[in-house]
Write a protein that holds these residues in place. Sequence first.
Motif: not given
Length: 121
Positions: A35-40, A48-51, A58-65, A81-88
Amino acid sequence: QVQLVESGGGLVHAGGSLGLSCAASGLTGSSYAMGWFRQAPGKEREFVASISRSGSITYYSDSAKGRFTISRNNAKNTVYLQMNSLKSEDTAVYYCAAGLGPRALYEYSYWGQGTQVTVSS
């Protein structure tokens, strides 16, 4: 001794893309869900996501989907983890984890040290 090492973090402009990798050692490639997790800053660590072990689920959070894609190569003991359309709001330290999965922190036994992702607006 299980070790997870993340790489690929950095600074990217909003709308850009970034790819993270997590190399695992001390465990068999297909023996754990990953899995991938994040902490701001000032926030709790979040999923964030898991496999699955085979990579078929695969599973995704709503923000990552729709923006992030998780994948794994069991022969290389690596998860991506490929991240596209990244936001602040994607700015955070991203952690790789190995365990039973799929979403809860307590379901993961092993954690990496994290890699910083900063998205500038």
